[in-house]
Structure formats: structure tokens, C-alpha cells
Scaffold this motif. Structure first.
Motif, PDB file in Angstrom:
ATOM      1  N   VAL A  97       0.971  -1.211  -0.118  1.00 50.32           N
ATOM      2  CA  VAL A  97       0.020  -0.099   0.147  1.00 50.32           C
ATOM      3  C   VAL A  97       0.839   1.260  -0.106  1.00 50.32           C
ATOM      4  CG1 VAL A  97      -1.816   1.457   0.979  1.00 50.32           C
ATOM      5  CG2 VAL A  97      -1.887  -1.245   1.320  1.00 50.32           C
ATOM      6  N   GLY A  98       0.521   2.036  -0.988  1.00 47.86           N
ATOM      7  CA  GLY A  98       1.362   3.532  -0.997  1.00 47.86           C
ATOM      8  C   GLY A  98       0.642   4.307   0.012  1.00 47.86           C
ATOM      9  N   ILE A  99       1.005   5.065   0.576  1.00 45.13           N
ATOM     10  CA  ILE A  99       0.213   6.324   1.391  1.00 45.13           C
ATOM     11  C   ILE A  99       1.244   7.521   1.310  1.00 45.13           C
ATOM     12  CG2 ILE A  99      -0.348   7.114   3.707  1.00 45.13           C
ATOM     13  CD1 ILE A  99      -0.473   4.065   4.549  1.00 45.13           C
ATOM     14  N   ILE A 100       0.180   8.530   0.792  1.00 50.04           N
ATOM     15  CA  ILE A 100       0.710   9.898   0.684  1.00 50.04           C
ATOM     16  C   ILE A 100       0.031  10.697   1.610  1.00 50.04           C
ATOM     17  CG2 ILE A 100       1.165  11.806  -0.940  1.00 50.04           C
ATOM     18  CD1 ILE A 100       1.149   9.919  -3.239  1.00 50.04           C
ATOM     19  N   ASN A 101       0.768  11.542   2.321  1.00 45.92           N
ATOM     20  CA  ASN A 101       0.019  12.623   3.401  1.00 45.92           C
ATOM     21  C   ASN A 101       0.544  13.603   2.965  1.00 45.92           C
ATOM     22  OD1 ASN A 101      -1.319  13.215   5.782  1.00 45.92           O
ATOM     23  ND2 ASN A 101       0.675  13.643   6.935  1.00 45.92           N
ATOM     24  N   ALA A 102      -0.325  14.792   2.874  1.00 45.68           N
ATOM     25  CA  ALA A 102       0.051  16.167   1.932  1.00 45.68           C
ATOM     26  C   ALA A 102      -0.559  17.244   2.839  1.00 45.68           C
ATOM     27  CB  ALA A 102      -0.286  16.264   0.506  1.00 45.68           C
ATOM     28  N   TYR A 103       0.168  18.515   2.765  1.00 47.09           N
ATOM     29  CA  TYR A 103      -0.698  19.732   3.155  1.00 47.09           C
ATOM     30  C   TYR A 103      -0.166  20.513   2.271  1.00 47.09           C
ATOM     31  CZ  TYR A 103      -1.785  23.967   5.455  1.00 47.09           C
ATOM     32  OH  TYR A 103      -2.176  25.231   5.583  1.00 47.09           O
ATOM     33  N   LEU A 104      -1.217  20.843   1.274  1.00 48.53           N
ATOM     34  CA  LEU A 104      -0.761  21.976   0.143  1.00 48.53           C
ATOM     35  C   LEU A 104      -1.090  23.108   0.640  1.00 48.53           C
ATOM     36  CD1 LEU A 104      -2.188  19.812  -2.769  1.00 48.53           C
ATOM     37  CD2 LEU A 104       0.155  19.705  -1.496  1.00 48.53           C
ATOM     38  N   GLU A 105      -0.166  24.198   0.877  1.00 48.75           N
ATOM     39  CA  GLU A 105      -0.518  25.529   1.041  1.00 48.75           C
ATOM     40  C   GLU A 105      -1.323  26.266   0.066  1.00 48.75           C
ATOM     41  OE1 GLU A 105       1.562  26.967   3.565  1.00 48.75           O
ATOM     42  OE2 GLU A 105       3.189  25.577   3.819  1.00 48.75           O
ATOM     43  N   LYS A 106      -2.275  26.918   0.792  1.00 48.19           N
ATOM     44  CA  LYS A 106      -3.487  27.509   0.006  1.00 48.19           C
ATOM     45  C   LYS A 106      -2.843  28.600  -0.930  1.00 48.19           C
ATOM     46  CE  LYS A 106      -4.985  29.606   3.967  1.00 48.19           C
ATOM     47  NZ  LYS A 106      -6.023  29.946   5.083  1.00 48.19           N
ATOM     48  N   ASP A 107      -1.731  29.188  -0.701  1.00 47.22           N
ATOM     49  CA  ASP A 107      -1.299  30.090  -1.542  1.00 47.22           C
ATOM     50  C   ASP A 107       0.123  29.573  -2.598  1.00 47.22           C
ATOM     51  OD1 ASP A 107       0.377  30.047   0.533  1.00 47.22           O
ATOM     52  OD2 ASP A 107       0.963  32.141   0.715  1.00 47.22           O
ATOM     53  N   GLY A 108       0.193  28.220  -2.269  1.00 49.81           N
ATOM     54  CA  GLY A 108       1.280  27.503  -3.124  1.00 49.81           C
ATOM     55  C   GLY A 108       0.930  27.048  -4.418  1.00 49.81           C
ATOM     56  N   ASN A 109       1.695  26.625  -5.182  1.00 51.55           N
ATOM     57  CA  ASN A 109       1.412  26.190  -6.835  1.00 51.55           C
ATOM     58  C   ASN A 109       0.753  25.003  -6.819  1.00 51.55           C
ATOM     59  OD1 ASN A 109       1.521  25.525  -9.387  1.00 51.55           O
ATOM     60  ND2 ASN A 109       3.183  26.733  -9.938  1.00 51.55           N
ATOM     61  N   ILE A 110      -0.512  24.831  -6.869  1.00 53.95           N
ATOM     62  CA  ILE A 110      -1.043  23.384  -6.552  1.00 53.95           C
ATOM     63  C   ILE A 110      -0.649  22.872  -7.911  1.00 53.95           C
ATOM     64  CG2 ILE A 110      -3.547  24.031  -7.770  1.00 53.95           C
ATOM     65  CD1 ILE A 110      -4.349  22.070  -5.485  1.00 53.95           C
ATOM     66  N   GLU A 111      -0.549  23.003  -8.941  1.00 57.20           N
ATOM     67  CA  GLU A 111       0.009  22.565 -10.098  1.00 57.20           C
ATOM     68  C   GLU A 111       1.421  21.619  -9.990  1.00 57.20           C
ATOM     69  OE1 GLU A 111      -0.455  25.621 -13.246  1.00 57.20           O
ATOM     70  OE2 GLU A 111      -2.041  24.722 -13.762  1.00 57.20           O
ATOM     71  N   ASP A 112       2.286  22.365  -9.127  1.00 51.37           N
ATOM     72  CA  ASP A 112       3.577  21.716  -8.917  1.00 51.37           C
ATOM     73  C   ASP A 112       3.237  20.559  -8.036  1.00 51.37           C
ATOM     74  OD1 ASP A 112       4.928  23.512 -10.541  1.00 51.37           O
ATOM     75  OD2 ASP A 112       5.735  24.742  -9.017  1.00 51.37           O
ATOM     76  N   ASP A 113       2.450  20.935  -6.915  1.00 58.86           N
ATOM     77  CA  ASP A 113       2.152  20.029  -5.901  1.00 58.86           C
ATOM     78  C   ASP A 113       1.328  18.543  -6.819  1.00 58.86           C
ATOM     79  OD1 ASP A 113       2.866  21.330  -4.011  1.00 58.86           O
ATOM     80  OD2 ASP A 113       1.143  22.410  -3.498  1.00 58.86           O
TER      81      ASP A 113
END
Length: 166
Positions: free
Chosen positions: A86-102
Motif C-alpha cells: 500500500v502506498g500512502i501519501i500524506n500532504a499539506y498543500l499551502e493555499k497560496d502554493g502552486n497546486i499544479e507543482d504539488d
């Protein structure tokens, strides 16, 4: 810090395997410290403390981490349970960050993991009807497109809480 210790003790008592943390309190050291294995990007940069970490509470299962899949905001790793991977990814994407990069980073990690069994969790700072928001924003649209392209399912149940806070 007391709340973190209480959370960890509760996880130990309830035999939780993993704690997936987003925006953990890190104080002046800028990373999580505890007496358990922590998967995180260790940093001392107080201007950019980590926003995502995973604590391995119960080391019963084999946990494989790749340093290339760990950043301040995204933590990806593999859990092996017998023959199940099982692959697990835990992420926090900054609201002012570049979501396309994320999204590109998350997609690359998923491809590197090379497993169909994946759990993607996070605070994406994105709104979409798919996960119970009343409206959709651009971030939500881009994230839901990624989810659809990867043939993933959203498990949120409307406005039910998807997190616990101590």
C-alpha cells in the motif's frame, strides 16, 4: 506539546499503526520529535517548518520510505502487509502554493510507488463538490481532475469531519 503527547498516548493505547500529521506543532526546532519513528523532512528552517509528517506508532508492518518522496509538505511511503503493498501519501498543500507543482509531485510519487493500492490523505486547501464543499474553486478543479485521471475514489462523506484535532 501536551496535546501531541496525549494524542500519541491515545494512539498507542488504541493500537493505531500510523499517525498522519498535517501542520503539527513543531516549536522552535521546526520538525516533529518523539520516541517513535517519524517520517519527515528534518529541517531547522523556522521560516519554512514542515507541514506534513507521519509517526509510526506500531512498527508491526514493514514501512519503506524513499527520501525523494519526503518534503516539508508531502510525505510518501510504502507499507507492506504480507503480500499487500500500500502506498500512502500524506500532504499539506499551502493555499497560496502552486497546486499544479504539488499535483505533479504527488503524481510522480504515485508512479514511483508502482502499486494500485494507494491512500492519499491531506489538507489540500481546495474546494470541490466531490468532497462536500458547497462550491468548487480552481484548486479543487485541478485536484479533482488529477483524482479522475488516476482513477482514484474520494472517500469523504459530505460534511463529515475528516480529521481529529487535539
Amino acid at each position: 506539546m501536551a496535546a501531541f503527547k496525549e494524542c500519541l498516548h491515545m494512539a498507542i493505547r488504541q493500537r493505531v499503526t500510523l499517525l498522519l500529521l498535517r501542520e503539527p506543532y513543531v516549536g522552535a526546532i521546526s520538525h516533529v520529535t518523539c520516541n517513535r519513528r517519524v517520517i519527515q523532512k528534518t529541517t531547522s528552517n523556522r521560516d519554512k517548518p514542515l507541514k506534513s509528517a507521519v509517526i509510526v506508532v506500531d512498527p508491526t508492518y514493514l514501512i519503506l520510505e524513499n527520501p525523494e518522496h519526503v518534503s516539508e509538505n508531502i510525505v510518501g511511503f510504502i507499507v507492506k502487509i504480507g503480500k499487500l503493498v500500500v502506498g500512502i501519501i500524506n500532504a499539506y498543500l499551502e493555499k497560496d502554493g502552486n497546486i499544479e507543482d504539488d499535483i505533479r509531485k504527488i503524481t510522480r510519487i504515485l508512479q514511483d510507488m508502482d502499486t494500485e493500492n494507494v491512500i492519499l490523505t491531506g489538507d489540500f486547501n481546495a474546494r470541490s463538490l466531490w468532497w462536500g464543499s458547497r462550491a468548487e474553486n480552481e484548486r479543487g478543479l485541478l485536484l479533482s481532475e488529477m483524482i479522475a485521471e488516476l482513477d482514484m475514489n474520494v472517500l469523504n462523506q459530505g460534511s463529515d469531519s475528516t480529521f481529529y484535532q487535539y
